[in-house]
Design an enzyme around this catalytic site. Structure first.
Site, PDB file in Angstrom:
ATOM      1  CG  ASN A  52      -8.941  -2.710   2.478  1.00 54.09           C
ATOM      2  OD1 ASN A  52      -8.324  -3.769   2.544  1.00 54.09           O
ATOM      3  ND2 ASN A  52      -8.729  -1.720   3.315  1.00 54.09           N
ATOM      4  CD  GLU A  53      -9.234  -2.927   7.479  1.00 53.16           C
ATOM      5  OE1 GLU A  53      -9.471  -1.779   7.890  1.00 53.16           O
ATOM      6  OE2 GLU A  53      -8.323  -3.638   7.939  1.00 53.16           O
ATOM      7  CD  GLU A  59      -2.873   1.179   2.387  1.00 55.72           C
ATOM      8  OE1 GLU A  59      -2.801   0.288   3.264  1.00 55.72           O
ATOM      9  OE2 GLU A  59      -3.787   2.019   2.322  1.00 55.72           O
ATOM     10  CB  CYS A  94      -7.459   2.589   4.235  1.00 50.85           C
ATOM     11  SG  CYS A  94      -7.886   1.715   5.731  1.00 50.85           S
TER      12      CYS A  94
HETATM   13  O1  AHR Z   1      -2.123  -1.746   6.792  1.00 49.79           O
HETATM   14  C1  AHR Z   1      -2.560  -0.496   7.199  1.00 49.79           C
HETATM   15  C2  AHR Z   1      -4.085  -0.357   7.146  1.00 49.79           C
HETATM   16  O2  AHR Z   1      -4.675  -1.250   8.024  1.00 49.79           O
HETATM   17  C3  AHR Z   1      -4.714  -0.690   5.834  1.00 49.79           C
HETATM   18  O3  AHR Z   1      -4.708   0.373   4.966  1.00 49.79           O
HETATM   19  C4  AHR Z   1      -6.108  -1.032   6.215  1.00 49.79           C
HETATM   20  O4  AHR Z   1      -6.706  -1.957   5.344  1.00 49.79           O
HETATM   21  C5  AHR Z   1      -5.994  -1.539   7.623  1.00 49.79           C
HETATM   22  O5  AHR Z   1      -6.876  -0.922   8.471  1.00 49.79           O
END
Ligand code: AHR
Length: 659
Positions: A376-377, A47, A245
């Site tokens: 994602n989440e 990321e 995220c």
């Molecule tokens: O890995 C850091 C963050 O943790 C990521 O962006 C997210 O998916 C999770 O909350």
């Protein structure tokens, strides 16, 4: 390689009498293969967090090269001996070019070298290496030629470290690109770039760029080679990208849109990075996404290092921690179309619309995308509703593409159970689980998957890391305690390889001067890099994967915490080896016996790889990058009973050839 303390049972009986814990017998049944271990089992999560892409893996050294940051001159300083209003202007042509509206106009009135210039500070300074070639390039436009650009690298005191002169020759209304290269004559960790103007004229400049000559595979405009090498060394089964995220955006407008990350660099629209403002106590006002490392470069990276791509796409929902913004269902089509088009971009023939775009970018052969994540989440019924629309469309067009589905942000809440139930009802391909938890959680959950359903629904441990003491921040947070807890937990992932088919630690990279989140797997500075203890755990698992799990038990039970001992075993049917992993998570040395059953004959020697440290806070650093790193040795074997001496807080991999 030296002979190690691992010796045959008969030989060692007298040697380990000082062992602090009662000796146990771990029985391995090498002729009872259970689950197949997927080649994808151990991968990496990437990321653009902690300056992972811009200012990190993407080797561009100029910050704000196209003047599109919120403050158009952020990163730049205008140098002039005699200030004159309007000599340097940022022009905005939004109507004409909405993806890259701004450029800079320099009006020079008979200036001498040193009178008028621009300085770029780099992301956190620029790492400059003696003897290395640097490639400077710029897009320019001018009505008539008349100016020279003197480009120079300087150290933090302003001392010249090398440079070159560029004489833009083309004139007229069009934009042109010109490049000049030069060699640095000294190393500096915190340099800058000056561009001094000389002569008379008006010139427009955009996409002012500087790359080191030593990018990965020497690709112009490529990636930092040392960072890619750390990944390549792990031989990861997959690369998850772009997050995280960042996929969601804190609002839909700042979500990750892959189509805006391909094609000519100057057409990739820059947006703010959500980690710019996520934490009020760690603001990073200069954190933006240039997308120089976009989806084409991502697929190419996967191909380079032999990893499967696992792209994660926005599901029509922004980050639920930041906002409750969702695309209404009647307007989901463009999001779904993006997912379908990504498969075509990756796999389609060159005659297809998106396959042609890929071919035009230099890769006519398909990238062979096999799976993609939707969301994602994300959580709640809103997620399920949207996911169902995506799933129907993707499966209708690409029935063989596996879909990774989100189970939210944590492994055991009501939110998680709701999603897990719903996804299993949907017969989901792969459920993405995330856990950032204390080391104690990892140790006590090593049996998490032992009771999971055995069916077609697989688990992707898509983001996890053991988070030690919150009072420790920064690189020190990546200590042995976290790494050992992860290693212990991963024995449970391996044992359940029929359920868990992929796993990746998160996040991957952190710049020492620009991190938002710790712990992280790999730490970088402008010039250097090192792997955390967790990096070596991940690498050991990946390089010692095996093809099938085999049972390893203690008194007929899985080894998951008895006397703080954790173990898993696998065979590699290709190399005909037995691979045993043992974690001693206690503060006491232990000597235990490995009883190797189901093997006709063993090689006379085995290799032993041990990761350990003197105390739980042991860590790596730029000064001591290998303080906690695996040490290899060769041992003699005499028979099928093998004693293993496990140091306190240690992770041991034993590889034995079966004849
Ligand atoms: O890995 C850091 C963050 O943790 C990521 O962006 C997210 O998916 C999770 O909350």
């Amino acid at each position: 390689m030296k002979k190690s303390t691992l010796v045959t049972y008969a030989f060692a009986a007298g040697l380990f009498c000082s062992s602090a814990m009662a000796q146990k017998v771990l029985t391995v049944k090498a002729n009872e293969p259970k689950a197949g271990i997927q080649p994808t089992m151990w991968g990496v999560f990437f990321e653009d967090i902690n300056f992972g892409a811009d200012g990190g893996l993407y080797a561009e050294m100029i910050k704000n090269r196209s003047f599109e940051f919120a403050k158009p001159l952020m990163g730049w300083t205008v140098q002039h001996k005699k200030f004159k209003e309007g000599v340097v202007l940022v022009l905005n042509r939004k109507e004409e070019n909405s993806a890259n509206p701004r450029f800079i106009r320099v009006t020079a009135d008979k200036v001498a070298k040193g009178d008028l210039g621009l300085t770029n500070a780099g992301f956190r300074g620029m790492g400059i290496k003696k003897g290395l070639r640097y490639d400077f390039s710029v897009m320019y436009r001018q009505q008539s030629a008349g100016l020279q650009l003197h480009v120079e690298l300087v150290d933090s005191t302003g001392k010249n470290l090398g440079g070159a002169t560029l004489s833009p020759a083309e004139a007229g209304n069009g934009w042109h690109k010109q490049q000049v290269s030069f060699t640095a004559n000294e190393t500096a960790p915190n340099g800058k770039l000056n561009i001094w103007f000389e002569g008379n004229g008006v010139i427009d400049l955009d996409m002012i760029s500087l790359f080191p000559g030593d990018t990965w595979k020497n690709r112009p405009g490529g990636m930092r080679a040392d960072m890619v090498q750390m990944l390549a060394d792990m031989k990861p089964g997959f690369v998850r990208f772009p997050g995280g995220c960042i996929v969601e955006g804190s609002e839909l407008a700042t979500r990750y849109q892959w189509k805006k990350t391909i094609g000519p660099l100057e057409e990739r629209q820059l947006i703010i990075n959500r980690w710019n403002y996520e934490y009020a106590n760690r603001p990073f006002p200069d954190y933006f996404q240039s997308f120089g490392l976009g989806f084409f470069e991502y697929f190419q990276l996967c191909e380079d290092i032999g990893a499967e791509p696992v792209p994660i796409l926005n599901c029509g929902m922004a980050c639920q921690f930041n906002s409750s913004e969702v695309a209404q269902l009647s307007e989901l089509d463009p999001y779904v179309q993006d997912a379908l088009d990504l498969v075509e971009f990756a796999n389609g023939p060159v005659t297809s619309k998106w396959g042609k775009v890929r071919a035009d970018m230099g890769h006519p052969a398909p990238f062979n995308l096999k799976m993609m994540g939707i969301g994602n989440e994300n959580w709640g019924p809103q997620y399920i509703e949207r996911l169902q629309v995506f799933t129907k469309a993707i499966k209708a067009k690409y029935p063989d593409v596996k879909i990774v589905n989100s189970s939210g942000t944590d492994p055991d809440s009501e939110r998680y159970h709701y999603l897990d139930d719903e996804l299993r009802k949907m017969n989901a391909d792969i459920i993405d689980e995330h856990y950032y938890r204390p080391p104690s959680w990892f140790l006590s959950n090593a049996k998490r998957y032992d009771t999971f359903p055995r069916n077609n629904v697989k688990v992707f441990a898509g983001e996890y890391a053991a988070h030690v003491d919150w009072s420790i921040r920064g690189e020190k947070r990546n200590n042995l305690q976290g790494a050992i807890a992860e290693a212990a937990y991963m024995t449970g992932l391996e044992r359940n390889a029929d359920v868990v088919t992929m796993a990746s630690y998160a996040p991957l990279f952190a710049h020492i001067d620009a991190w938002q989140w710790t712990p992280d797997l790999i730490w970088t500075s402008n010039l250097n890099i090192y792997g955390s203890p967790s990096y070596y755990v991940q690498k050991l698992y990946s390089l010692n994967k095996g093809t099938h799990t085999v049972p390893i038990t203690l008194n007929n039970e899985v080894v998951a915490g008895q006397d703080s001992l954790y173990a898993s075993a696998a065979i590699d049917k290709n190399s005909n080896e037995l691979i045993v992993k043992i974690v001693n998570a206690s503060d006491k040395a232990q000597t235990n016996t490995l009883q190797l059953d189901g093997i006709k004959k063993l090689a006379k020697q085995a290799s032993l790889i041990v990761l350990s440290g003197a105390e739980l806070t042991a860590s790596n650093s730029f000064a001591e990058p290998l303080s906690v790193a695996p040490k290899e040795s060769v041992i003699d074997l005499k028979g099928k009973k093998v004693e293993i001496a496990s140091a306190p807080y240690s992770f041991t991999v034993v590889r034995v050839k079966m004849m």
